[in-house]
Design an enzyme around this catalytic site. Structure first.
Site, PDB file in Angstrom:
ATOM      1  N   GLU A   1     -14.137  -4.543   8.760  1.00 37.79           N
ATOM      2  CA  GLU A   1     -14.652  -3.618   7.746  1.00 37.79           C
ATOM      3  C   GLU A   1     -16.104  -3.216   8.002  1.00 37.79           C
ATOM      4  O   GLU A   1     -16.849  -2.893   7.069  1.00 37.79           O
ATOM      5  CB  GLU A   1     -14.478  -4.195   6.337  1.00 37.79           C
ATOM      6  CG  GLU A   1     -13.032  -4.522   6.002  1.00 37.79           C
ATOM      7  CD  GLU A   1     -12.842  -5.025   4.578  1.00 37.79           C
ATOM      8  OE1 GLU A   1     -13.792  -4.915   3.773  1.00 37.79           O
ATOM      9  OE2 GLU A   1     -11.731  -5.524   4.279  1.00 37.79           O
TER      10      GLU A   1
ATOM     11  N   ASN B   1      -5.263   2.818   8.137  1.00 33.71           N
ATOM     12  CA  ASN B   1      -5.233   2.494   6.723  1.00 33.71           C
ATOM     13  C   ASN B   1      -4.525   3.624   5.984  1.00 33.71           C
ATOM     14  O   ASN B   1      -3.579   4.219   6.506  1.00 33.71           O
ATOM     15  CB  ASN B   1      -6.639   2.221   6.190  1.00 33.71           C
ATOM     16  CG  ASN B   1      -6.635   1.268   5.013  1.00 33.71           C
ATOM     17  OD1 ASN B   1      -5.900   0.271   5.019  1.00 33.71           O
ATOM     18  ND2 ASN B   1      -7.446   1.536   4.009  1.00 33.71           N
TER      19      ASN B   1
ATOM     20  N   ARG C   1      -7.818  -0.470  12.995  1.00 34.13           N
ATOM     21  CA  ARG C   1      -6.435  -0.254  12.589  1.00 34.13           C
ATOM     22  C   ARG C   1      -6.333   0.936  11.650  1.00 34.13           C
ATOM     23  O   ARG C   1      -7.331   1.442  11.122  1.00 34.13           O
ATOM     24  CB  ARG C   1      -5.883  -1.493  11.891  1.00 34.13           C
ATOM     25  CG  ARG C   1      -6.481  -1.802  10.511  1.00 34.13           C
ATOM     26  CD  ARG C   1      -5.606  -2.788   9.768  1.00 34.13           C
ATOM     27  NE  ARG C   1      -6.144  -3.267   8.499  1.00 34.13           N
ATOM     28  CZ  ARG C   1      -6.005  -2.658   7.332  1.00 34.13           C
ATOM     29  NH1 ARG C   1      -5.372  -1.476   7.272  1.00 34.13           N
ATOM     30  NH2 ARG C   1      -6.496  -3.183   6.229  1.00 34.13           N
TER      31      ARG C   1
ATOM     32  N   ASP D   1      -9.597   2.082  -4.460  1.00 28.15           N
ATOM     33  CA  ASP D   1      -8.686   1.956  -3.314  1.00 28.15           C
ATOM     34  C   ASP D   1      -7.858   3.243  -3.227  1.00 28.15           C
ATOM     35  O   ASP D   1      -8.408   4.330  -3.132  1.00 28.15           O
ATOM     36  CB  ASP D   1      -7.836   0.700  -3.482  1.00 28.15           C
ATOM     37  CG  ASP D   1      -7.235   0.195  -2.176  1.00 28.15           C
ATOM     38  OD1 ASP D   1      -6.811   1.019  -1.358  1.00 28.15           O
ATOM     39  OD2 ASP D   1      -7.179  -1.036  -1.981  1.00 28.15           O
TER      40      ASP D   1
ATOM     41  N   ASN E   1      -9.770   5.125   2.463  1.00 24.61           N
ATOM     42  CA  ASN E   1      -8.694   4.825   1.525  1.00 24.61           C
ATOM     43  C   ASN E   1      -8.168   6.098   0.870  1.00 24.61           C
ATOM     44  O   ASN E   1      -7.857   7.061   1.550  1.00 24.61           O
ATOM     45  CB  ASN E   1      -9.153   3.776   0.508  1.00 24.61           C
ATOM     46  CG  ASN E   1      -8.562   2.415   0.806  1.00 24.61           C
ATOM     47  OD1 ASN E   1      -7.366   2.305   1.055  1.00 24.61           O
ATOM     48  ND2 ASN E   1      -9.377   1.371   0.781  1.00 24.61           N
TER      49      ASN E   1
ATOM     50  N   GLU F   1       0.840  -1.204   0.000  1.00 22.07           N
ATOM     51  CA  GLU F   1       0.000   0.000   0.000  1.00 22.07           C
ATOM     52  C   GLU F   1       0.874   1.253   0.000  1.00 22.07           C
ATOM     53  O   GLU F   1       2.069   1.217   0.232  1.00 22.07           O
ATOM     54  CB  GLU F   1      -0.900   0.047   1.236  1.00 22.07           C
ATOM     55  CG  GLU F   1      -2.340  -0.383   0.997  1.00 22.07           C
ATOM     56  CD  GLU F   1      -3.146   0.672   0.249  1.00 22.07           C
ATOM     57  OE1 GLU F   1      -2.557   1.691  -0.202  1.00 22.07           O
ATOM     58  OE2 GLU F   1      -4.357   0.479   0.080  1.00 22.07           O
TER      59      GLU F   1
END
Length: 281
Positions: A117, A98, A96, A192, A144, A16
């Site tokens: 999620e 992202n 968490r 994303d 995202n 990522e």
């Protein structure tokens, strides 16, 4: 189909957040679930890998050197001598970090999500260099891609399960007047990570879509980069002239991963990116 190359052959579980660091001439990216921060110098091929003590959603350069890390339990600072300290510590069970991005004013806009999620379980918050934090969005599932137009007046944002790329008016650290820029059709994957180019166009990676798409400021799709692995996670321009598009990928959840799944890919000469500011802290 635009040709891609493998910049770094890797087996990241969840690659990522590619980010070009002009101060060092290196590309930063993370393996979220592998708790690793990677660097890659395209001029020499040199790579480094640093393990973090928690899952890491993003790593961005700091103006004074070192990194700011979006970690499971908050935002931390890593100094050039590897000293770590928390800037904003807010652990929430089951949640968490992202993706994250640095705004034109040097603040970090950091996303969170629940591991399961669950809708509404994530946030997007803004944190300044002195550690002051405020919530921008508090009803998010999977926070995202975040990016800004060349003049800084628009902010683009993805909450992946909505299938939308949204655009806000951005001023004085606030994002208001949310509206849809584009929506990904059923069966084409989920938006994303994203980046904005010098023309103001938005490039977005499609998770489970195996593509990177470019959308004009009017929301029209005008370019597609097809890739051989489905879990494409994010993209960013890098290289000395910011003309090479770096793309991160993931292996997590794939029953038969493609050989490049989890690697850092690059499309040379894909376009022209914008210089990315460093975090002010």
């Amino acid at each position: 189909m635009t040709a891609y190359e493998v910049a770094v052959a890797a087996h990241a579980t969840l690659g990522e957040g590619p980010t070009w660091d002009p101060a060092t001439g290196r590309l930063l990216w993370v393996d979220v679930l592998g708790s690793r921060v990677h660097t890659y110098d395209p001029s020499t091929g040199r790579r480094t890998v640093r393990t973090t003590h928690q899952h890491v959603g993003a790593a961005k350069p700091r103006a004074g050197g070192g990194l700011v890390l979006n970690l499971r339990d908050g935002v931390g600072l890593l100094d050039p001598d590897d000293t770590f300290r928390w800037l904003h510590h807010e652990p929430v069970p089951g949640r968490r970090a992202n993706d994250a991005a640095v705004a034109p004013d040097g603040s970090l806009w950091a996303g969170t999500m629940r591991y399961d999620e669950a809708p509404g379980g994530g946030t997007l918050f803004r944190i300044t260099g002195d550690g002051s934090a405020g919530t921008v969005l508090d009803d998010v599932a999977v926070s995202n891609g975040t990016g800004w137009s060349p003049d800084g007046r628009l902010m683009y944002y993805v909450d992946s399960p909505t299938r939308r790329i949204d655009v806000f008016h951005h001023e004085d650290g606030r994002a208001v007047d949310r509206r849809r820029l584009a929506e990904i059709e059923d069966g084409a994957g989920f938006p994303d990570g994203l980046t904005v180019d010098a023309d103001g166009c938005v490039w977005v990676a499609l998770w489970d879509g195996g593509e990177v798409r470019r959308y004009t400021p009017d929301g029209e799709q005008d370019r597609v980069i097809e890739l051989p692995t489905p879990r494409v996670t994010s993209c960013a321009f890098g290289g000395p002239e910011l003309t090479d598009l770096y793309i991160t990928t993931a292996r997590v959840g794939l029953t038969a991963p493609h050989p490049v799944a989890g690697s850092l890919l690059v499309v040379p000469g894909a376009g022209k990116g914008l210089p990315q500011p460093a975090f002010a802290g």
